[in-house]
Each structure stands twice: as C-alpha cells, then as structure tokens.
Design an enzyme around this catalytic site. Sequence first.
Site, short mmCIF file in Angstrom:
data_model
loop_
_atom_site.label_atom_id
_atom_site.label_comp_id
_atom_site.label_asym_id
_atom_site.label_seq_id
_atom_site.Cartn_x
_atom_site.Cartn_y
_atom_site.Cartn_z
N CYS A 42 0.83 -1.21 0.00
CA CYS A 42 0.00 0.00 0.00
C CYS A 42 0.87 1.26 0.00
O CYS A 42 1.52 1.55 -0.98
CB CYS A 42 -0.99 -0.04 1.17
SG CYS A 42 -2.29 1.21 1.02
N HIS B 204 -3.84 -4.91 -0.09
CA HIS B 204 -3.41 -5.46 1.20
C HIS B 204 -3.53 -6.98 1.19
O HIS B 204 -4.61 -7.50 1.47
CB HIS B 204 -4.28 -4.90 2.32
CG HIS B 204 -4.00 -3.46 2.62
ND1 HIS B 204 -2.98 -3.08 3.46
CD2 HIS B 204 -4.58 -2.32 2.18
CE1 HIS B 204 -2.95 -1.75 3.54
NE2 HIS B 204 -3.90 -1.26 2.76
N GLU C 247 -2.53 -9.00 3.33
CA GLU C 247 -2.83 -9.48 4.69
C GLU C 247 -4.31 -9.34 5.04
O GLU C 247 -4.77 -9.87 6.04
CB GLU C 247 -1.96 -8.73 5.71
CG GLU C 247 -2.37 -7.30 6.05
CD GLU C 247 -1.99 -6.26 5.00
OE1 GLU C 247 -1.55 -6.64 3.89
OE2 GLU C 247 -2.14 -5.05 5.28
#
Lengths: 192, 252
Positions: free
Chosen positions: A76, A174, A176
């Site tokens: 990001c 993202h 994650e």
Amino acid sequence: MIAIIKYNAGNIRSVQNALNRLGYNSIITDNKEEILAADKVIFPGVGEASSAMKYLRDKGLDDVILSIKKPMLGICLGLQLMCDYSEEGDTKCLGIFNAQVKKFPPNEKVPHIGWNSFSDIKGELFQDIKTDNDMYYVHSYYAEKNSQTVATCDYIKSFASAMQKNNFYATQFHPEKSAEVGTQLLKNFLEL
Amino acid sequence: MLKKRIIPCLDIKDGRTVKGINFVDITDAGDPIELAKSYVKQGADELVFLDITATIEKRKTLVELVTHIAEEINIPFTVGGGINTIEDVSAVIKAGADKVSVNSSAVKNPKLITEIANEFGSQCVVVAIDTKYVDGEWMVFVHGGRTATPLKTLDWVKKVEVLGAGEILLTSMNNDGTKAGFALDITEQVSKAVNIPVIASGGAGTKGHFKTLFESTDASAGLAASIFHYGEIPIPELKQYLQNENIAIRWT
C-alpha cells in the site's frame, strides 16, 4: 526471521498477524542490523506520504531500505514510497520504482475501497493466483504503470497494482486483508 | 472491476455476540470470533462489530476482543459503538481494527472526524448515520436513534466528507427491522451528494433487496445483521444470486 519495518504508519499489526497464521516468526523493528539480517523484509503502511518519508529519513531508514539485498515486499503506502515521487504532500520518495504517484481524479468514489480484480498479472508473486481473483484495496493515490509493473488494476485509471525490480516487490492492495488469495500471495513472497 | 461488498454486522455486549444462531460449522454463536470466522468462510467481504456494552470496563474488554479478532481473521473489519475520543480510536486501531465507526460522538464533536483522519488516515473513519424521514425531510438521529437532532441528513453527509470521513454507513430507521428493503431514495441521494463510498443498512429481508440496492443506487456495500445471523439468507446463496443477476461481487 522476517523483519517488518516499524515506522509511523498503521496496519503493521495486521501484517504480523498474517505471518503468524502462516507460521513465520517476525519482528517489528526500525533497527538497521535487524532489518539487514532478516531473510525477508516487509514494508507495510497505511498513512500519509510526506510524514512517512520524513520519519524514514529522520531515522536513516531510507538508506537502510535501499541497501536491502534480501526480498522486500512493500504494501500500500509502502509501494507508493518505493516510487520516485508522490503528489501526496509533494513528496520525493525512495526512487526504487520509476513511477509517479498521483491522486485519483474524482470521476468515481474515492478512496478506492473494496475488492478488485486484475486486468493483467505476471511473475512469481502471482503463482497460483488468477486475474479474476479479488484483492482488498484502500487508497486515494495510485502509482502509474511502468515497465516494472507486474500486475494492473482498473479503477478510474489503469494503475500499477504490483511492481517488481530485482529483490524489491510491492503491492497496492493489502494481501494481509485479502482472505485466501492474499494469503497465497504472501506465501509466494515468503517462499521466494 | 470493483465489487459490491456484503457486510454482516455483529452486535457485541460484554465481549459476546448478542443474537444469532449456531451455524453448522460453529458450536457457539455467542462467541464473536467463531461467528466472525464462519462469516469469513462464507464469503463476507468485510465485518462490522458494534459494541453495545454500557459498562465502565467496556474499553478493556473491547480491546481484548479486537486483538483476538485481528489475530484470527484475514479480511478488513470495523469497530464501532461508544467510540468517543481519539484515545478510544487509537486503542482499537492499535489492537488491529482496520476502521472505526463514529456516530453520536461525531455529531456532538465533529472535529473528532478530522482528528481521526489526521492521525490514522481517512480510510480509518467510517461515519455511521441513523436517519429517519420526519415531516418530509430525512433527519439525523443519535443515541441509537432515540434522540432527534436538527441536522438534515444531506447536509450532514456533505459536512462529514469535508471533515475527512472515508466512508458513510447509512442506516434508515424507517426501514431497519422491517425486512421490506433498503431505503433506496435517501441512499441514492446520499451517494450522489458525496464522493466517498456509502454502505447502505436497514431493511434487508430478501436477496432481491440487495439486487435492487445495487441496481438502483450507487451504494458500494450492503450491510445487514439478523438475516445473516439467523441464517435466513446464507451469504454464499446471496452471492450466487447476485452473480447470476450480473451484479459484480467477489467470489471466493
């Protein structure tokens, strides 16, 4: 050991949680020796470009990042800070990727928040991932496409969703927070 | 293509889920972590946890819960309910929440929106608005919808965008609990009035209500609680239906 670079940006805990779920040990650190000794480095971030760059320079972390020889993944804001320049706060960035970071024009809803697929992907980061898989994005600025772009996403513009140069990798989305597909991408990076 | 999001909302009291049934894959629907994991598996795009605890110990319990949620789930989640100060925000964000939602506290102290945006970024700030149609005007209500305010909804949404909100969670009190469908008119008016994403809430009762929401408004997401908790509309079934109806959704 995986080093997660500690700086004044949010979202660091989420990255460590994702690594824990995959069974990898990690440390959150701004210590030069620890970063350079790590097998892999993750450069995460949600935040504002100029204050983040100032923090990195004040701590000498800009030079540390540029001297990393092991695989590093920017996420990001991490991706945006690895480019030449960002319009956000008129910021000179790390210059790993030859790209400019610009603000989305308000043609559609900004920030670009939510799950989006790809128009193009290539390279080892995207092994077992398909163009119609969705990743989670949340950003108001985007990196322009260039020869280092390894994934493209379309929202208002066709922009660089992922980039790679030598040992440096980065994603605008993202991983994650991108469910199983995001976990696959993290796994691909960790197994490089 | 950017997908329309389906967001289950979980009400939390004293660290437990308030209502809900036991899905086949979980044994305790009162455990927020188990329920959240089940929703992730079903294909929820995001989760909202709304803390309705009223005790002093609230923040400590909530922060512990947020820490556990963040360890376990791999999709974004928002935490709301009684977030009054930048310290409250900081505690839940540092525990791993991706966003906070503010409602009454933002009406009382609009500067809170800007404070959160400056410290954690606009993407962290969801402004939740309870709106009710009164005498020909959509008005803002606070304190769980119990207290009227002099704010017109369309004025308030424009103001919160300028103050730094990243998203708006719009609940129509006229529709909430009716299962008669979303409030399409105010949802569309709000979506047109601001350039930040709008999450529509209140009134979902059928799969068709989501289709109508996404076809006739610019809402970025649909949020619901009971229809998901009680298993009335399983998320995979809803997503399959929307896909067949040519609504862009995330398919896992």
